[in-house]
Design an enzyme around this catalytic site. Structure first.
Site, PDB file in Angstrom:
ATOM      1  CG  HIS A   6     -83.172 -28.598-121.784  1.00 19.91           C
ATOM      2  ND1 HIS A   6     -81.944 -29.050-121.347  1.00 19.91           N
ATOM      3  CD2 HIS A   6     -83.709 -27.931-120.738  1.00 19.91           C
ATOM      4  CE1 HIS A   6     -81.743 -28.679-120.101  1.00 19.91           C
ATOM      5  NE2 HIS A   6     -82.806 -28.003-119.701  1.00 19.91           N
ATOM      6  CG  ASP A  45     -84.316 -29.584-114.665  1.00 24.82           C
ATOM      7  OD1 ASP A  45     -84.927 -28.507-114.817  1.00 24.82           O
ATOM      8  OD2 ASP A  45     -83.116 -29.645-114.318  1.00 24.82           O
TER       9      ASP A  45
END
Length: 509
Positions: free
Chosen positions: A34, A345
């Site tokens: 994102h 991540d």
């Protein structure tokens, strides 16, 4: 910076090297972290950091489907305001540093900069796969809409990021009039494998906690942590005055605030000491080890943390190469050419580390909007010099007549499973393995080709370019940490030690 600085588009010379004329691009699967977001918790108010960030213009423009009084569906347009409590628990509107009340972000929400960077990512994807390579059509209509497959975790910032990337790839002007709404596939949290899911996998939660505890024992009293405390320890809360891996806030939480502020404007900056180069280096190094070293050392960690997702990626490539589709599975059998999955991540680093392409002692925490492209190719000059393949029954797989491994899959029940793209390559029939011939997988991380250690051996890559892994070798590597039943295995070994005495390196290392 925590914001990804993308490289320029590939030049014509680079395109010729990266996409050789004798390789036909067949499928692309993209995992995208994102975009920029707010911290997941309000921290360091005593250092002048605003608790509420006014970087979410989307909050002024929400639309929701509602049921109208006549029984039909309608649209309600609304704007969001957040409320908090002031002194004596008096309710008050949350406001930004300049009194803004109509664009205030939730904790962990995708911000306006995050929307811009994921939109730009979609535009870069379009530039490469539509404009430069002609792999995807210039516009979407009812006949080709299924060529693009969208997926997201159930976390809103990931969903919104893949939406933004899709609009960058196919703006409204490049979508046919009357084209219906685009499907975005999600899973419930207990089924989600698009990120390492501690909440749904009890054994993985044990493993994660054990490696975090080990990292704390290694670094809490070390020189790196002493330097971090010297620089920014004065802003820790009174109840937890010393920064540690496992302090409150944890070191990873401090990194979360640092990275979020680095990606936004001066109104949400921390004091300069937080951005001291050595502070940034030490925090990144320690947190990267805490969260990802398990993938470097434990097969079980790889399997339960990210093996399900790598199995999905591999399955889709094998299905594309063999034209096989799962029977009775609605929706997943579509022949997409490109997929985009909004993730995190922890997804990006976990996938790379498990494949041996990320080193926690060297590589940095993935930036916002970091992405991995898994590209599947088919060789078009059949008959040229080829690496050892599945059909040759060479060094890549043991002979079916001589190994116990083949005997496991040679039962009548397993012969049915041999038609599945999820079947480990050692159990596939010779004809099924032969269908993988002339197919190659190349990974690009943030537009840079990655060479997997497992594919460096002779016969496991395209002649002259180790970054093109044979599909057979890629699957063989992925099989090593793809769970057979993720949910069942999440409940196994709960009484066993989390950290084994023998390090189990990723395939090829």
């Amino acid at each position: 910076m925590s914001t990804l600085q993308p490289r320029p588009p590939y030049s014509d010379d680079e395109l010729r090297r990266l996409y050789p004329a004798n390789l036909e691009l067949r499928q692309v699967q993209i995992l995208l972290r994102h975009g920029e977001r707010t911290p997941v918790s309000a921290r360091f108010k005593n250092a002048g950091l605003a608790a509420h960030w006014p970087y979410c213009e989307a909050a002024k423009n929400f639309k929701d489907v509602v049921l109208s009084v006549n029984g039909s569906w309608d649209t309600l347009q609304w704007k969001r305001r957040l409320e908090t409590s002031a002194a004596n628990d008096a309710p008050t509107l949350a406001a930004g540093s300049r009194g803004e009340v109509d664009a205030v972000c939730q904790p962990g929400e995708l911000t306006d900069p995050g929307r811009r960077t994921t939109l730009a990512l979609g535009q870069r994807i379009r530039r490469l796969y539509v404009d430069q390579l002609g792999f995807l059509p210039k516009g979407l209509d009812a006949e080709n809409e299924a060529q693009v497959y969208l997926r997201s975790t159930p976390i809103q910032r990931a969903l919104e990021s893949v939406q933004q990337a899709f609009i960058g790839l196919y703006p409204a002007a490049n979508q046919a009039a009357g084209l219906g709404p685009k499907a975005i596939v999600t899973r419930s949290m207990q089924d989600e494998t698009l990120f390492p899911n501690e909440g749904a996998c009890k054994r993985f939660a044990q493993l994660s906690a054990a490696f975090a505890e080990r990292t704390a024992s290694l670094y809490n009293d070390g020189p790196e942590m002493a330097y971090i405390n010297k620089k920014i320890g004065k802003w820790m809360p009174k109840e937890s005055p010393v920064i540690k891996v496992d302090s409150h806030p944890r070191l990873s939480g401090i990194m979360d605030s640092i990275n979020a502020t680095r990606a936004h404007g001066p109104a949400t900056n921390l004091p300069s000491e937080f951005y001291d180069p050595k502070v940034l280096e030490h925090v990144d190094r320690i947190c990267t080890e805490e969260w990802f070293v398990g993938y470097q050392e434990s097969e079980e960690y790889r399997k339960l943390g990210i093996g399900g997702l790598v199995g999905d990626l591999t399955q889709r490539m094998v299905e594309s190469a063999t034209s096989s589709k799962p029977s009775g599975a609605v929706g997943v059998q579509d022949d997409f050419k490109l997929s985009m999955a909004g993730c995190h991540d922890t997804t990006i680093a976990a996938v790379l580390t498990s494949l041996g392409a990320f080193n926690v002692a060297r590589d940095k925490w993935p930036n916002f909007t970091s992405n991995i492209a898994f590209e599947l190719f088919k060789r078009t000059d059949a008959g040229a010099s080829q690496p050892a393949s599945a059909s040759s029954n060479g060094a890549m797989w043991p002979s079916k007549d001589k190994t116990w491994w083949y005997s496991i899959f040679s039962s009548p029940k397993a012969s049915v499973a041999a038609t599945s793209a999820r079947t480990p390559i050692a159990g596939m029939s010779t004809p099924d393995r032969a269908k993988l011939d002339d197919h190659y997988v190349r990974i690009r991380y943030n537009d840079t080709p990655v060479t997997l250690p497992y594919c460096r051996s002779t016969g496991k890559h395209l002649d002259g370019d180790e970054s093109f892994c044979t599909l057979a070798a890629f699957k063989e590597a992925a099989d090593g940490f793809t769970p057979k039943d993720w949910k069942a295995e999440c409940g196994m070994n709960l009484a066993e030690p989390a950290i084994r005495p023998v390090v189990q390196r990723p395939p090829g290392l």
